[in-house]
Design an enzyme around this catalytic site. Structure first.
Site, mmCIF file in Angstrom:
data_model
loop_
_atom_site.group_PDB
_atom_site.id
_atom_site.type_symbol
_atom_site.label_atom_id
_atom_site.label_comp_id
_atom_site.label_asym_id
_atom_site.label_seq_id
_atom_site.Cartn_x
_atom_site.Cartn_y
_atom_site.Cartn_z
ATOM 1 N N ASP A 91 -7.077 -2.192 2.573
ATOM 2 C CA ASP A 91 -7.461 -1.251 3.631
ATOM 3 C C ASP A 91 -8.059 -2.063 4.770
ATOM 4 O O ASP A 91 -9.102 -2.701 4.601
ATOM 5 C CB ASP A 91 -8.479 -0.249 3.086
ATOM 6 C CG ASP A 91 -8.791 0.861 4.087
ATOM 7 O OD1 ASP A 91 -8.019 1.016 5.055
ATOM 8 O OD2 ASP A 91 -9.800 1.563 3.902
ATOM 9 N N ARG B 231 -6.296 1.878 -3.197
ATOM 10 C CA ARG B 231 -5.304 1.259 -2.316
ATOM 11 C C ARG B 231 -5.405 -0.246 -2.465
ATOM 12 O O ARG B 231 -6.482 -0.792 -2.685
ATOM 13 C CB ARG B 231 -5.471 1.665 -0.853
ATOM 14 C CG ARG B 231 -6.801 1.366 -0.203
ATOM 15 C CD ARG B 231 -7.768 2.509 -0.343
ATOM 16 N NE ARG B 231 -8.878 2.438 0.612
ATOM 17 C CZ ARG B 231 -10.017 3.104 0.447
ATOM 18 N NH1 ARG B 231 -10.206 3.849 -0.630
ATOM 19 N NH2 ARG B 231 -10.967 3.030 1.358
ATOM 20 N N ARG C 61 0.833 -1.195 0.000
ATOM 21 C CA ARG C 61 0.000 0.000 0.000
ATOM 22 C C ARG C 61 0.870 1.248 0.000
ATOM 23 O O ARG C 61 1.841 1.349 0.752
ATOM 24 C CB ARG C 61 -0.937 0.012 1.211
ATOM 25 C CG ARG C 61 -1.791 1.276 1.268
ATOM 26 C CD ARG C 61 -2.915 1.197 2.258
ATOM 27 N NE ARG C 61 -3.645 2.460 2.312
ATOM 28 C CZ ARG C 61 -4.785 2.648 2.965
ATOM 29 N NH1 ARG C 61 -5.335 1.639 3.625
ATOM 30 N NH2 ARG C 61 -5.372 3.822 2.964
ATOM 31 N N ASP D 78 -9.571 -1.928 8.519
ATOM 32 C CA ASP D 78 -10.114 -1.080 9.582
ATOM 33 C C ASP D 78 -10.554 -1.947 10.757
ATOM 34 O O ASP D 78 -11.016 -3.079 10.564
ATOM 35 C CB ASP D 78 -11.330 -0.289 9.086
ATOM 36 C CG ASP D 78 -10.957 0.798 8.093
ATOM 37 O OD1 ASP D 78 -9.883 1.402 8.263
ATOM 38 O OD2 ASP D 78 -11.732 1.024 7.145
#
Length: 431
Positions: free
Chosen positions: A84, A81, A72, A86
């Site tokens: 990702d 990207r 990334r 989270d």
């Protein structure tokens, strides 16, 4: 940004290889339009359930390290990207230093410049809610409801499509039998496409979906009418079963569809033996299994399922128009989202029943089939090889045959045939 599924798989593997995170479940994969910065390709989304002794901050640091390891690069907010990761929510068990000592697991809430828990936008995003409900269906929403109740709101499904169904992570590692979703605008028959794919080695669970079929097939070679607005799909299966057990695939699919319609639309769907689903007496679904054997060994099975989700029944031929129904109006503002929600629910139900069928046998699911089949106890007529058999449908046997008790008290086992249902019978010999 490369192979999206492979990027997710590599990210999960690196997290696991760190030795500081144990992955327990990973949801199906869902495809969505990008959020915020729209000049980029479609996203794949999933939710993972993990266990760790890391603090929330240290877990976030590990996740960011994994993103960098996979390549990334810095970009604009919400820009393209490769991966990702989270943190949506973080729970601790009783006795943990972060626990509130209430005796139960507690959700950590925090708001720092680097991490906010729970994620501040998670309840606004269908691509979070739907896979999260898959891995943790009993999770409570901020207003105290179970999360799985939210997926009945079709608006949540806007812009979201199932890409690959079934838990992506099983036990200690990634599943290798990909349950791919293959979508087409129009085909002659999804069963034909699925049969060709299976003949070429497609894995168990491959699913072919089409918006319309020009030559959809029903039982006994009949044409299955597939106008826009319906759900038309076929599943590739590779069960190690005998030819006499194939009939169970229709009934398993019938229960899966009926249960999904009840859960998704709140409608009283029931199974009509051997391969239909009715709502309020109207046919809304037909099921067609096809098989190929090599010698006495099954090579593959294909189960075709057609559901009238939001079709114009006036486009159907006159001979079937009066007996067919549709789940919602074709003018429903979220008809396409309703189809997607139903697709996921059917596949989820079928997967659970099919797994149980293979591991425990059909006797374990026979009672569920009986519960969904409201023909039992009713007067029926079955045309078998042109000869009518009349009586009361009293049971479904362990070989998936329908047991009909005639006026003389004889029990007749019917393996296949055309069934018409009358009013609840009276005057027939019954035990």
């Amino acid at each position: 940004m490369g192979d999206r599924r492979e990027n997710i798989a590599k990210g999960l593997a690196v997290l696991c290889e760190s030795g500081r995170v144990e992955i327990t479940k990973v949801s199906s994969l869902y495809e969505t339009e990008p959020v915020g910065y729209t000049e980029q390709g479609l996203f794949l989304n999933a939710v993972a359930l993990v266990e760790t002794e890391l603090s929330p901050e240290d877990l976030l640091s590990l996740c960011k390290d994994v993103e960098v390891q996979l390549g990334r690069k810095p970009t604009v907010r919400w820009g393209p990207r490769i991966l990702d990761i989270d943190i949506l929510m973080y729970f601790v068990e009783s006795g943990d230093p972060l626990s509130d000592d209430s005796g139960d697991s507690a959700q950590i809430k925090m708001d720092t410049p680097f991490l906010t828990l729970p994620h501040p936008r998670m309840w606004e995003r269908g691509f979070v809610i739907i896979p999260l409900a898959e891995v943790n269906p009993d999770l409570l929403t901020p207003d105290g409801r179970k999360i799985k109740s939210l997926i009945r709101d079709f608006r949540i499904w806007t812009g979201l499509r199932l890409f690959e169904f079934g838990l992506m992570w099983q036990g200690a590692g990634l599943r290798h039998d990909r349950r791919r979703i293959m979508r087409f605008t129009e085909v002659e028959s999804t069963n034909s496409v699925a049969v060709n794919l299976a003949s070429s080695g497609a894995s168990c669970g491959t699913c072919v979906i089409a918006e319309t079929q020009t030559s959809g097939r029903g039982r006994r070679g009949r044409l299955w009418h597939s106008p826009p607005g319906g759900l038309w799909f076929s599943l590739v299966l590779r069960p190690e079963i005998q030819s006499q057990d194939v009939a169970w695939l229709s009934l398993i699919a019938g229960v899966a569809v009926s249960s999904a319609i009840r859960d998704t639309f709140g409608l009283p769907a029931v199974v009509k033996w051997p391969n239909d689903v009715l709502v309020s007496g109207k046919k809304v679904c037909g099921i067609l299994p096809e098989t190929r054997f090599i010698g006495d060994k099954m090579d593959f099975a294909v189960v075709g399922i057609g559901v009238n989700v939001a079709i114009r029944t006036d486009l159907l031929p006159l001979q079937v128009r009066e007996t067919c129904g549709t789940l919602v109006s074709p003018d429903h503002p979220h008809a396409s989202e309703a189809r997607e929600a139903l697709t996921v629910s059917i596949l989820d139900n079928f997967s659970l029943l099919y797994k149980q069928f293979l591991s425990e046998g059909f006797l374990e699911i026979l009672q569920k089939v009986r519960e969904y089949c409201d023909m039992l106890g009713r007067e029926v007529t079955v045309l078998r090889l042109g000869t009518p058999i009349q009586g009361i449908a009293v049971d479904i046997d362990s070989d998936a045959s329908l047991i009909i008790r005639t006026k003389s008290g004889e029990n007749v086992h019917v393996v296949s045939g055309e069934v018409s249902i009358g009013v609840p019978g009276a005057g027939y010999a019954r035990e």
